[in-house]
Write a protein that holds these residues in place. Structure first.
Motif, PDB file in Angstrom:
ATOM      1  N   THR A  20      53.304  16.436  68.319  1.00 57.29           N
ATOM      2  CA  THR A  20      52.005  16.890  67.789  1.00 57.29           C
ATOM      3  C   THR A  20      51.818  18.395  67.881  1.00 57.29           C
ATOM      4  N   HIS A  21      52.678  19.068  68.621  1.00 58.99           N
ATOM      5  CA  HIS A  21      52.490  20.506  68.834  1.00 58.99           C
ATOM      6  C   HIS A  21      53.810  21.264  68.727  1.00 58.99           C
ATOM      7  N   ARG A  22      53.654  22.524  68.406  1.00 56.57           N
ATOM      8  CA  ARG A  22      54.777  23.453  68.534  1.00 56.57           C
ATOM      9  C   ARG A  22      54.542  24.193  69.862  1.00 56.57           C
ATOM     10  N   ILE A  23      55.563  24.193  70.699  1.00 54.98           N
ATOM     11  CA  ILE A  23      55.376  24.752  72.044  1.00 54.98           C
ATOM     12  C   ILE A  23      56.177  26.039  72.164  1.00 54.98           C
ATOM     13  N   VAL A  24      55.498  27.051  72.645  1.00 51.95           N
ATOM     14  CA  VAL A  24      56.136  28.355  72.815  1.00 51.95           C
ATOM     15  C   VAL A  24      56.038  28.743  74.288  1.00 51.95           C
ATOM     16  N   ALA A  25      57.168  29.091  74.876  1.00 48.22           N
ATOM     17  CA  ALA A  25      57.188  29.579  76.258  1.00 48.22           C
ATOM     18  C   ALA A  25      57.069  31.103  76.220  1.00 48.22           C
ATOM     19  N   GLU A  26      56.133  31.639  76.997  1.00 43.89           N
ATOM     20  CA  GLU A  26      55.935  33.086  77.031  1.00 43.89           C
ATOM     21  C   GLU A  26      56.074  33.567  78.469  1.00 43.89           C
ATOM     22  N   SER A  27      56.826  34.623  78.633  1.00 43.95           N
ATOM     23  CA  SER A  27      57.031  35.125  79.985  1.00 43.95           C
ATOM     24  C   SER A  27      56.741  36.612  80.047  1.00 43.95           C
ATOM     25  N   ARG A  28      56.305  37.055  81.226  1.00 41.43           N
ATOM     26  CA  ARG A  28      55.978  38.462  81.402  1.00 41.43           C
ATOM     27  C   ARG A  28      56.315  38.874  82.834  1.00 41.43           C
ATOM     28  N   LEU A  29      56.871  40.078  82.962  1.00 40.59           N
ATOM     29  CA  LEU A  29      57.162  40.627  84.284  1.00 40.59           C
ATOM     30  C   LEU A  29      56.137  41.706  84.575  1.00 40.59           C
ATOM     31  N   ASP A  30      55.459  41.585  85.703  1.00 38.20           N
ATOM     32  CA  ASP A  30      54.503  42.597  86.143  1.00 38.20           C
ATOM     33  C   ASP A  30      55.001  43.154  87.459  1.00 38.20           C
ATOM     34  N   ILE A  31      55.436  44.418  87.448  1.00 41.23           N
ATOM     35  CA  ILE A  31      55.905  45.030  88.691  1.00 41.23           C
ATOM     36  C   ILE A  31      55.615  46.511  88.595  1.00 41.23           C
ATOM     37  N   ALA A  32      54.879  47.028  89.559  1.00 43.87           N
ATOM     38  CA  ALA A  32      54.423  48.409  89.486  1.00 43.87           C
ATOM     39  C   ALA A  32      55.465  49.355  90.061  1.00 43.87           C
ATOM     40  N   GLY A  33      55.614  50.502  89.408  1.00 42.97           N
ATOM     41  CA  GLY A  33      56.467  51.562  89.935  1.00 42.97           C
ATOM     42  C   GLY A  33      57.933  51.450  89.559  1.00 42.97           C
ATOM     43  N   LEU A  34      58.307  50.390  88.862  1.00 50.28           N
ATOM     44  CA  LEU A  34      59.718  50.157  88.531  1.00 50.28           C
ATOM     45  C   LEU A  34      59.889  50.244  87.026  1.00 50.28           C
ATOM     46  N   ASP A  35      60.956  50.913  86.588  1.00 48.39           N
ATOM     47  CA  ASP A  35      61.252  50.947  85.153  1.00 48.39           C
ATOM     48  C   ASP A  35      61.927  49.638  84.769  1.00 48.39           C
ATOM     49  N   TYR A  36      61.370  48.985  83.758  1.00 52.84           N
ATOM     50  CA  TYR A  36      62.004  47.735  83.309  1.00 52.84           C
ATOM     51  C   TYR A  36      61.776  47.575  81.815  1.00 52.84           C
ATOM     52  N   THR A  37      62.641  46.784  81.245  1.00 54.59           N
ATOM     53  CA  THR A  37      62.562  46.494  79.811  1.00 54.59           C
ATOM     54  C   THR A  37      63.068  45.075  79.571  1.00 54.59           C
ATOM     55  N   PRO A  38      62.463  44.325  78.640  1.00 54.19           N
ATOM     56  CA  PRO A  38      61.333  44.707  77.801  1.00 54.19           C
ATOM     57  C   PRO A  38      59.997  44.581  78.528  1.00 54.19           C
ATOM     58  N   MET A  39      59.057  45.401  78.137  1.00 56.71           N
ATOM     59  CA  MET A  39      57.716  45.329  78.703  1.00 56.71           C
ATOM     60  C   MET A  39      56.883  44.366  77.862  1.00 56.71           C
ATOM     61  N   GLY A  40      55.790  43.925  78.425  1.00 55.90           N
ATOM     62  CA  GLY A  40      54.939  42.991  77.694  1.00 55.90           C
ATOM     63  C   GLY A  40      55.491  41.583  77.760  1.00 55.90           C
ATOM     64  N   GLU A  41      55.035  40.767  76.853  1.00 58.66           N
ATOM     65  CA  GLU A  41      55.405  39.348  76.861  1.00 58.66           C
ATOM     66  C   GLU A  41      56.606  39.077  75.971  1.00 58.66           C
ATOM     67  N   ILE A  42      57.433  38.139  76.448  1.00 59.33           N
ATOM     68  CA  ILE A  42      58.568  37.682  75.655  1.00 59.33           C
ATOM     69  C   ILE A  42      58.290  36.226  75.295  1.00 59.33           C
ATOM     70  N   SER A  43      58.461  35.898  74.029  1.00 59.38           N
ATOM     71  CA  SER A  43      58.178  34.529  73.584  1.00 59.38           C
ATOM     72  C   SER A  43      59.455  33.870  73.102  1.00 59.38           C
ATOM     73  N   GLU A  44      59.530  32.578  73.393  1.00 61.32           N
ATOM     74  CA  GLU A  44      60.664  31.799  72.895  1.00 61.32           C
ATOM     75  C   GLU A  44      60.180  30.368  72.689  1.00 61.32           C
ATOM     76  N   ALA A  45      60.621  29.778  71.585  1.00 59.75           N
ATOM     77  CA  ALA A  45      60.198  28.405  71.284  1.00 59.75           C
ATOM     78  C   ALA A  45      60.846  27.443  72.269  1.00 59.75           C
ATOM     79  N   LEU A  46      60.021  26.516  72.756  1.00 57.83           N
ATOM     80  CA  LEU A  46      60.526  25.480  73.666  1.00 57.83           C
ATOM     81  C   LEU A  46      60.864  24.249  72.837  1.00 57.83           C
ATOM     82  N   LEU A  47      62.151  23.938  72.759  1.00 57.83           N
ATOM     83  CA  LEU A  47      62.606  22.811  71.939  1.00 57.83           C
ATOM     84  C   LEU A  47      63.067  21.667  72.833  1.00 57.83           C
ATOM     85  N   PRO A  48      62.980  20.428  72.330  1.00 59.02           N
ATOM     86  CA  PRO A  48      63.381  19.287  73.166  1.00 59.02           C
ATOM     87  C   PRO A  48      64.831  19.388  73.613  1.00 59.02           C
ATOM     88  N   GLY A  49      65.035  19.299  74.916  1.00 57.43           N
ATOM     89  CA  GLY A  49      66.387  19.292  75.452  1.00 57.43           C
ATOM     90  C   GLY A  49      67.082  20.628  75.491  1.00 57.43           C
TER      91      GLY A  49
END
Lengths: 240, 59
Positions: free
Chosen positions: A112-141
């Motif tokens: 009944t739904h399309r499911i998207v997994a979104e992840s984000r890293l929050d860490i102060a003072g450290l250089d990291y990439t990519p910033m913001g949210e990363i999205s990826e479709a969650l598929l069965p299996g």
């Protein structure tokens, strides 16, 4: 003068709150307390039907470097994998005996739904990439994996959070919903050696190894050579 | 002879410090791993009215 004073008095009385209350007598007294269960209305109660869910047992795996050399780049990896050994049927162990609970028919969310997994890293003072949210479709299996590259530019301890959200987008076009699946705390320590970061230590170590070898091994090699040469004539003398 | 010995000592000191820097710079940093099981009940649709149960407001 008296007329003006009387006029002003009438204006003052008409603007007073008392006069306003008198004009609307039904609003007098304290206001009623409103509750979700109003008089005569049926009280709200939880639906007895099971909520649609993703019919999979998964494992959330988070890998991160606890210590990083200053200036070096490292990887943080978050993955949501299928748990091959997981049981969808709820089980319980009672006194060493396995008790199987009858499985409940839970509506499959993938239908009944399309499911998207979104992840984000929050860490102060450290250089990291990519910033913001990363999205990826969650598929069965299928597993989903999120990667971040980090690089500390200064020595110290860095604390952060790795967020994982699930976004449920209905296939019928109705409003989507979003929920937090996990929030993992991590701590990373950036270190140096004799005040040097990773690159500087490797460079200086390489150059110093060559220089030290030239300065010391030269003498050591000549000493070894003399030792070997010194033994050979003695051996020849011994045979005679 | 003294000069040679001094050169040998200095060379060995530089060699040891450099090797220590090289080993520290190249030693792999072991990552931390955390595995958390996620059950289907945690991957359910959030209930739309769940936060309204038992709510009472004053207007």
């Amino acid at each position: 003068m008296a007329v003006a004073a009387l006029f002003l008095l009438l204006v003052g009385v008409s603007c007073s709150p008392q006069a306003t209350l008198e004009a609307t007598p039904q609003q007098a007294g304290p206001l009623p307390l409103l509750t979700a269960t109003a008089q005569g209305a049926a009280p709200l109660k939880a639906t007895p039907e099971p909520q649609p869910a993703i019919p999979e047992q998964r494992l959330l795996t988070l890998e991160w470097p606890a210590r990083v050399r200053k200036g070096d780049a490292e990887i943080i990896r978050l993955s949501l994998e299928i748990d091959e050994s997981g049981q969808l049927t709820p089980t319980a162990w009672v006194d060493g005996n396995q008790v199987l609970v009858e499985p409940v028919q839970i509506p499959n969310l993938y239908e009944t739904h399309r499911i998207v997994a979104e992840s984000r890293l929050d860490i102060a003072g450290l250089d990291y990439t990519p910033m913001g949210e990363i999205s990826e479709a969650l598929l069965p299996g299928k597993p989903v994996t999120f990667l971040w590259s980090i690089r500390p530019e200064a020595v110290g301890k860095y604390r952060g959070t790795v967020w994982l959200h699930l976004r449920f987008i209905p296939l019928d076009g109705s409003a989507e919903t979003r929920s937090v699946l996990s929030a993992q705390l991590i701590e990373i320590e950036a270190v140096n050696f004799l005040g040097l970061g990773g690159n500087a230590a490797r460079l200086l170590g390489g150059v110093g190894t060559v220089l030290g070898s030239m300065l010391s091994l030269d003498s050591v090699l000549s000493w070894l050579w003399k030792l070997v040469r010194g033994r050979k004539p003695r051996a020849r003398q011994g045979k005679r | 002879m003294n000069r040679r010995k001094l050169r040998l000592v200095i060379g060995i000191v530089i060699l040891f410090i450099s090797l220590a820097l090289l080993v520290w710079g190249l030693w792999p940093m072991a990552p931390e791993v955390r595995i958390v099981p996620v059950s289907p009940t945690e991957m359910q649709l959030p209930l739309p009215g769940s936060f309204l149960l038992g709510w009472s407001g004053v207007i």
